[in-house]
Design an enzyme around this catalytic site. Sequence first.
Site, PDB file in Angstrom:
ATOM      1  N   SER A  40      -4.756  11.343  10.076  1.00 57.86           N
ATOM      2  CA  SER A  40      -4.291  11.939  11.324  1.00 57.86           C
ATOM      3  C   SER A  40      -2.931  11.316  11.630  1.00 57.86           C
ATOM      4  O   SER A  40      -2.581  10.291  11.042  1.00 57.86           O
ATOM      5  CB  SER A  40      -5.289  11.596  12.432  1.00 57.86           C
ATOM      6  OG  SER A  40      -4.723  11.753  13.708  1.00 57.86           O
TER       7      SER A  40
ATOM      8  N   TYR B 220     -10.748   5.718  17.151  1.00 62.07           N
ATOM      9  CA  TYR B 220     -10.212   6.758  16.270  1.00 62.07           C
ATOM     10  C   TYR B 220      -8.940   6.266  15.578  1.00 62.07           C
ATOM     11  O   TYR B 220      -8.809   6.375  14.358  1.00 62.07           O
ATOM     12  CB  TYR B 220      -9.919   8.030  17.077  1.00 62.07           C
ATOM     13  CG  TYR B 220      -9.441   9.179  16.238  1.00 62.07           C
ATOM     14  CD1 TYR B 220     -10.342   9.943  15.502  1.00 62.07           C
ATOM     15  CD2 TYR B 220      -8.095   9.512  16.179  1.00 62.07           C
ATOM     16  CE1 TYR B 220      -9.914  11.013  14.726  1.00 62.07           C
ATOM     17  CE2 TYR B 220      -7.653  10.568  15.410  1.00 62.07           C
ATOM     18  CZ  TYR B 220      -8.566  11.323  14.688  1.00 62.07           C
ATOM     19  OH  TYR B 220      -8.125  12.385  13.909  1.00 62.07           O
TER      20      TYR B 220
END
Length: 166
Positions: free
Chosen positions: A57, A70
């Site tokens: 990401s 995350y």
Amino acid sequence: MLVNNAGVQHRQPLVDTSAADWHRVLDTNLTSAFLLAREAAPAMVAAGRGKVLNVGSVQTSLARPGLSAYSASKGGLAMLTRVMCAEWAASGVQVNALAPGYVETEPTRPLRDDPAFDTWIRGRTPAGRWGTPGDLVGAAVFLVSRAADFVSGQVLTVDGGLTAVV
């Protein structure tokens, strides 16, 4: 070929994140990639070729408030990609990561439906838009193709320029 594309988020300030939520995110986003690659690698090494694509990401290299687990998991995935390269490249196995920016998916719908966040992403991204799943196809196909046989340990960011500007 192995594509590690698991991902969950937990949006909460770090000081309010429980150990259980932290572990759930890290187990899904990072530990699963380790376990699957550990199982797939011996056959690839024995064959003298293989591809592992880890999907990260933009949070692989950026941090946002409220995404501690995350961001840590995706940053860890970038380093795991490099370690896998260091251990397996000499055996003909290429390991790379794809780091998408903000992409129009069902999990990002709440962010896209938030006018302030949507405006912020569009304004912050030089391309002026959210990505689509189709925007990731070319980079993914390249990384798992023979054209990338001498590319290993890299994180290819596909984000419309988001991480290229201040």
